[in-house]
Design a protein around this motif. Structure first.
Motif, mmCIF file in Angstrom:
data_model
loop_
_atom_site.group_PDB
_atom_site.id
_atom_site.type_symbol
_atom_site.label_atom_id
_atom_site.label_comp_id
_atom_site.label_asym_id
_atom_site.label_seq_id
_atom_site.Cartn_x
_atom_site.Cartn_y
_atom_site.Cartn_z
ATOM 1 N N SER A 10 0.853 -1.189 0.000
ATOM 2 C CA SER A 10 0.000 0.000 0.000
ATOM 3 C C SER A 10 0.887 1.236 0.000
ATOM 4 O O SER A 10 2.052 1.161 0.384
ATOM 5 C CB SER A 10 -0.926 0.014 1.219
ATOM 6 O OG SER A 10 -0.169 0.160 2.391
ATOM 7 N N LEU A 11 0.341 2.348 -0.471
ATOM 8 C CA LEU A 11 1.113 3.581 -0.458
ATOM 9 C C LEU A 11 0.180 4.777 -0.517
ATOM 10 O O LEU A 11 -0.951 4.670 -0.964
ATOM 11 C CB LEU A 11 2.116 3.634 -1.599
ATOM 12 C CG LEU A 11 1.611 3.851 -3.020
ATOM 13 C CD1 LEU A 11 2.747 4.409 -3.855
ATOM 14 C CD2 LEU A 11 1.136 2.567 -3.645
ATOM 15 N N THR A 12 0.690 5.907 -0.047
ATOM 16 C CA THR A 12 -0.006 7.182 -0.110
ATOM 17 C C THR A 12 0.780 8.068 -1.050
ATOM 18 O O THR A 12 2.009 8.135 -0.974
ATOM 19 C CB THR A 12 -0.087 7.828 1.286
ATOM 20 O OG1 THR A 12 -0.759 6.923 2.161
ATOM 21 C CG2 THR A 12 -0.849 9.133 1.239
ATOM 22 N N VAL A 13 0.063 8.734 -1.941
ATOM 23 C CA VAL A 13 0.719 9.499 -3.001
ATOM 24 C C VAL A 13 0.194 10.930 -2.990
ATOM 25 O O VAL A 13 -0.984 11.174 -2.745
ATOM 26 C CB VAL A 13 0.416 8.845 -4.367
ATOM 27 C CG1 VAL A 13 1.038 9.630 -5.494
ATOM 28 C CG2 VAL A 13 0.905 7.409 -4.381
ATOM 29 N N THR A 14 1.075 11.865 -3.248
ATOM 30 C CA THR A 14 0.698 13.265 -3.407
ATOM 31 C C THR A 14 0.242 13.489 -4.843
ATOM 32 O O THR A 14 0.824 12.931 -5.779
ATOM 33 C CB THR A 14 1.908 14.168 -3.098
ATOM 34 O OG1 THR A 14 2.353 13.884 -1.773
ATOM 35 C CG2 THR A 14 1.546 15.631 -3.227
ATOM 36 N N GLU A 15 -0.786 14.309 -5.006
ATOM 37 C CA GLU A 15 -1.270 14.607 -6.361
ATOM 38 C C GLU A 15 -0.131 15.096 -7.242
ATOM 39 O O GLU A 15 0.717 15.862 -6.806
ATOM 40 C CB GLU A 15 -2.383 15.651 -6.316
ATOM 41 C CG GLU A 15 -3.706 15.097 -5.853
ATOM 42 C CD GLU A 15 -4.842 16.070 -6.059
ATOM 43 O OE1 GLU A 15 -4.858 16.774 -7.087
ATOM 44 O OE2 GLU A 15 -5.726 16.116 -5.181
ATOM 45 N N THR A 20 4.472 3.955 -8.976
ATOM 46 C CA THR A 20 5.012 2.754 -9.604
ATOM 47 C C THR A 20 4.690 1.547 -8.742
ATOM 48 O O THR A 20 5.003 1.530 -7.554
ATOM 49 C CB THR A 20 6.541 2.858 -9.793
ATOM 50 O OG1 THR A 20 6.833 3.990 -10.617
ATOM 51 C CG2 THR A 20 7.092 1.605 -10.451
ATOM 52 N N LEU A 21 4.050 0.551 -9.351
ATOM 53 C CA LEU A 21 3.716 -0.699 -8.683
ATOM 54 C C LEU A 21 4.458 -1.834 -9.375
ATOM 55 O O LEU A 21 4.623 -1.824 -10.602
ATOM 56 C CB LEU A 21 2.213 -0.960 -8.748
ATOM 57 C CG LEU A 21 1.319 0.141 -8.174
ATOM 58 C CD1 LEU A 21 -0.141 -0.164 -8.462
ATOM 59 C CD2 LEU A 21 1.543 0.276 -6.679
ATOM 60 N N THR A 86 -7.715 0.657 -5.311
ATOM 61 C CA THR A 86 -6.830 -0.486 -5.156
ATOM 62 C C THR A 86 -6.431 -0.963 -6.538
ATOM 63 O O THR A 86 -7.310 -1.167 -7.390
ATOM 64 C CB THR A 86 -7.537 -1.623 -4.391
ATOM 65 O OG1 THR A 86 -7.890 -1.142 -3.095
ATOM 66 C CG2 THR A 86 -6.644 -2.837 -4.257
ATOM 67 N N TYR A 87 -5.145 -1.117 -6.771
ATOM 68 C CA TYR A 87 -4.636 -1.607 -8.049
ATOM 69 C C TYR A 87 -3.983 -2.955 -7.791
ATOM 70 O O TYR A 87 -3.258 -3.136 -6.816
ATOM 71 C CB TYR A 87 -3.588 -0.645 -8.614
ATOM 72 C CG TYR A 87 -4.152 0.688 -9.034
ATOM 73 C CD1 TYR A 87 -4.477 0.940 -10.362
ATOM 74 C CD2 TYR A 87 -4.354 1.701 -8.107
ATOM 75 C CE1 TYR A 87 -4.991 2.161 -10.747
ATOM 76 C CE2 TYR A 87 -4.878 2.926 -8.472
ATOM 77 C CZ TYR A 87 -5.189 3.161 -9.804
ATOM 78 O OH TYR A 87 -5.711 4.371 -10.182
ATOM 79 N N TYR A 88 -4.238 -3.902 -8.677
ATOM 80 C CA TYR A 88 -3.587 -5.204 -8.507
ATOM 81 C C TYR A 88 -3.399 -5.887 -9.845
ATOM 82 O O TYR A 88 -4.065 -5.562 -10.834
ATOM 83 C CB TYR A 88 -4.355 -6.078 -7.524
ATOM 84 C CG TYR A 88 -5.785 -6.378 -7.914
ATOM 85 C CD1 TYR A 88 -6.100 -7.533 -8.634
ATOM 86 C CD2 TYR A 88 -6.806 -5.539 -7.526
ATOM 87 C CE1 TYR A 88 -7.413 -7.815 -8.975
ATOM 88 C CE2 TYR A 88 -8.124 -5.824 -7.859
ATOM 89 C CZ TYR A 88 -8.408 -6.965 -8.575
ATOM 90 O OH TYR A 88 -9.709 -7.240 -8.919
#
Length: 91
Positions: A10-15, A20-21, A86-88
């Motif tokens: 999991s991660l938190t991202v700034t706009e 990258t996953l 959620t991306y998987y």
């Protein structure tokens, strides 16, 4: 049977950042790898299918499949609040 692992979990991202996953799998016979996006209380949406040794760009999404390394990289460029989901990956 395929085994798939993703990082980061999991991660938190700034706009505006690029996300990258990474996806690694154990299956020598895969024909394609799919990346999905799922918002809360909705069905998963297939955002990208990568086949063979493939690089693909679709709007703000880009992906690479490297069958030699049994891995894939998925990028979300210029992330926005609406990209929160959620991306998987799946094989």
């Amino acid at each position: 049977r395929s085994q798939v692992s993703q990082s980061p979990p999991s991660l938190t991202v700034t706009e505006g950042e690029m996300v990258t996953l990474h996806c690694n799998y154990v299956d020598y016979k895969i024909f394609s790898l799919q990346w999905y996006r799922q918002e809360p209380n909705t069905q998963p949406d297939n955002v990208m299918v990568l086949a063979l040794e493939n690089t693909k760009t679709n709007n703000q999404f880009s992906g690479i499949l490297d069958k030699g390394k049994s891995s894939s990289v998925f990028n979300v460029s210029n992330s926005q609040a609406r990209d929160s989901a959620t991306y998987y990956c799946a094989v």
